[in-house]
Design an enzyme around this catalytic site. Structure first.
Site, PDB file in Angstrom:
ATOM      1  N   GLU A   1      38.704  29.983  26.190  1.00 43.69           N
ATOM      2  CA  GLU A   1      38.929  31.207  25.419  1.00 43.69           C
ATOM      3  C   GLU A   1      38.372  32.464  26.101  1.00 43.69           C
ATOM      4  O   GLU A   1      37.590  33.212  25.508  1.00 43.69           O
ATOM      5  CB  GLU A   1      38.382  31.045  24.000  1.00 43.69           C
ATOM      6  CG  GLU A   1      39.099  29.921  23.262  1.00 43.69           C
ATOM      7  CD  GLU A   1      38.747  29.807  21.786  1.00 43.69           C
ATOM      8  OE1 GLU A   1      37.828  30.512  21.332  1.00 43.69           O
ATOM      9  OE2 GLU A   1      39.411  29.017  21.095  1.00 43.69           O
TER      10      GLU A   1
ATOM     11  N   GLU B   1      42.791  23.020  21.312  1.00 48.10           N
ATOM     12  CA  GLU B   1      42.009  23.190  20.076  1.00 48.10           C
ATOM     13  C   GLU B   1      42.942  23.611  18.960  1.00 48.10           C
ATOM     14  O   GLU B   1      43.810  24.453  19.157  1.00 48.10           O
ATOM     15  CB  GLU B   1      40.950  24.298  20.207  1.00 48.10           C
ATOM     16  CG  GLU B   1      39.619  23.889  20.755  1.00 48.10           C
ATOM     17  CD  GLU B   1      38.597  25.019  20.617  1.00 48.10           C
ATOM     18  OE1 GLU B   1      38.623  25.724  19.591  1.00 48.10           O
ATOM     19  OE2 GLU B   1      37.786  25.190  21.546  1.00 48.10           O
TER      20      GLU B   1
END
Length: 496
Positions: A160, A276
């Protein structure tokens, strides 16, 4: 309100192959926690009863793992803990999905960190030293596990990086430079090793990474990204509770858009991995992570996405999870299939039922069900009742649902012989350790007796177990309350 559903299914109809993409990968917290025995016990349980192909965790380069340090300005590598971590994975029949993070403090360009375990989120002070570490790391893996094995692993560059000053203190351009040096280092070891990214939140930077690699003649073997049904603009500093629940169908919309970007690019053959996903990213969201709602949300999402994406990695396996510190209660919205005491949640059973389905899916399976058969004429059927929220509360309270019961009948035809039928149920009352914990007063600390009590309450209810003779037809009728699941195991034990 009650919705009536009737499904007429001939078990000799043509079938399609069951897409087990949902078993391709599952996540866990940071790598050092995988050395804990309680976590390892949870992995053994999950692998025995469900079985995932890959396990992804943050922080294989975190200082606690101890891969990198410098002596007199020269890099020194230590892979002892890496061996312990990955050896355990391999022993459990699960491959490492290698997230290449975080920055070793000796290699970091700043002291910026995140989480309880102080993970460094800065770019490297020297890309050449980063490349040396990546090269030594990959060569060590090949030496220990063999090139043929490591070629089956995925190497994902960071986590991320779009979340500025949360997971990455650099810019987008800094991340692309990290990707350049990482992919070059890995491909220099062996060109067939699989490297990808950008591993972003909310499906971001996919086109930008594709464009960067196209312009710079860099390879991408897979595109990875993340999403949650409820999310916030965390990169702009929004309150973590300022989340917007977007609706369950948003998950499908996100994935279709991401896949389209990849298919329309130079890298049209690249795999697409969601490394995720969950209902929400909020750590205190008990209803979204620990309750019966989580289980049916998962089932509906996985049904919608079948055949669309290469992997879809639930975040995560265990409540041994310490981003914001150890859990303060037995159930605290910590993402796992299993709570900190090793007690199964409802969502565990959703995965278990899915894993138990046969590989042949009848085309007439419904929008919220799967009907599968074996070559020998056995049938396994999974159905659920998903209701969308009208109001959400990410602070731990129940969501307000658009509650509807589902009065459902499955008429199975071309059924001839003697069968044993077992029916299992999970709902708000049964197979639900979170509700059982609430029923005993939501104690902050559990005694051994309470743990054993909740373990017993966590198992699905066996509501049907009988032998019948069928001369062509079998009718299965049930009432599904909101967020209820039923699973039937129909075994042919003799011919007529």
């Amino acid at each position: 309100m009650t919705v009536f559903s009737k499904n007429d299914i001939c078990i000799s109809d043509p079938t399609t192959t069951f897409d087990r993409y949902f078993q391709s990968c599952i996540g866990s917290c940071h790598a050092y926690l995988t050395l804990r025995e309680d976590f390892r016990k949870h992995v053994r349980t999950v692998q025995k009863e469900i079985g995932f192909n890959n396990l992804r965790c943050h922080g294989i380069f975190h200082d606690w793992v101890g891969v990198y340090r410098e002596v007199d300005g020269q890099p020194v590598f230590n892979f002892q803990n890496v061996n312990k971590i990955y050896d355990f994975f391999i022993e459990q029949g699960v491959k490492p999905y290698v997230e290449l993070s975080f920055m070793p403090s000796a290699l970091a360009s700043s002291k910026d960190t995140i989480f309880h375990y102080q993970a460094n989120i800065s770019p490297p002070k020297d890309h050449g030293l980063w490349q040396q570490m990546i090269s030594a790391f990959v060569k060590h893996l090949i030496n220990r596990y063999g090139l043929a094995e490591v070629k089956t692993w995925y190497f994902e560059v960071w986590n991320e990086p779009d979340l500025k000053d949360l997971f990455w203190s650099g810019s987008q351009a800094d991340y692309f430079e990290l990707y350049r040096h990482t992919v070059n280092a890995i491909k220099a070891v062996d060109g067939e090793l699989k490297v990808g990214g950008p591993s972003t939140s909310k499906n971001l930077w996919i086109q930008e990474l594709i464009d960067f690699c196209t312009e710079n003649d860099l390879p991408i073997d897979f595109i990875s990204t993340h999403h949650y049904c409820a999310d916030a603009a965390l990169e702009t500093g929004s309150d973590v509770f300022n989340l917007e629940y977007r609706g369950q169908k948003a998950m499908l919309s996100d994935v279709l858009a991401a896949v389209k970007q990849v298919k329309n690019s130079k890298f049209s053959d690249a795999e697409v991995h969601y490394s995720e996903w969950n209902v929400s990213p909020c750590h205190e969201d008990k209803y979204g992570k620990d309750s019966e709602f989580t289980a049916v949300f998962l089932l509906q999402t996985l049904k919608d996405l079948a055949g669309v994406v290469d992997s879809y990695s639930y975040w995560c396996l265990s409540d041994v999870f310490e981003e914001t510190g150890p859990g303060s209660q037995p159930y605290s919205g910590k993402y796992g299939l299993i709570n900190m005491h090793g007690i199964k949640k409802s969502v565990f059973h959703a995965y278990k039922f899915l894993s138990d389905l046969y590989d042949n899916v009848l085309d007439s399976s419904g929008e919220s069900s799967w009907v599968t058969r074996s070559k020998g004429g056995n049938v396994r059927l999974l159905s659920w009742n998903f209701n969308e929220p009208l109001e959400v509360d990410f602070n731990g309270n129940d969501y307000l649902l658009d509650e509807q019961n589902k009065d459902e009948t499955f008429n199975l035809t071309d059924m001839y012989g003697h069968y044993r039928i077992k029916g299992y149920r999970v709902d708000k009352q049964v197979g639900n350790s979170y509700r059982s914990w609430q029923a005993i007063g939501s104690p902050e600390y559990l005694s051994k007796e309470q743990v054993n009590q909740l373990i017993e309450c966590s198992e699905p209810e066996l509501f049907l177990d009988e032998e019948i003779s069928c001369e062509g037809k079998l009718a299965l009728h049930h009432m599904l309350t909101p967020c209820a699941i039923v699973f039937y195991d129909i075994e042919k034990i003799a011919e007529l």
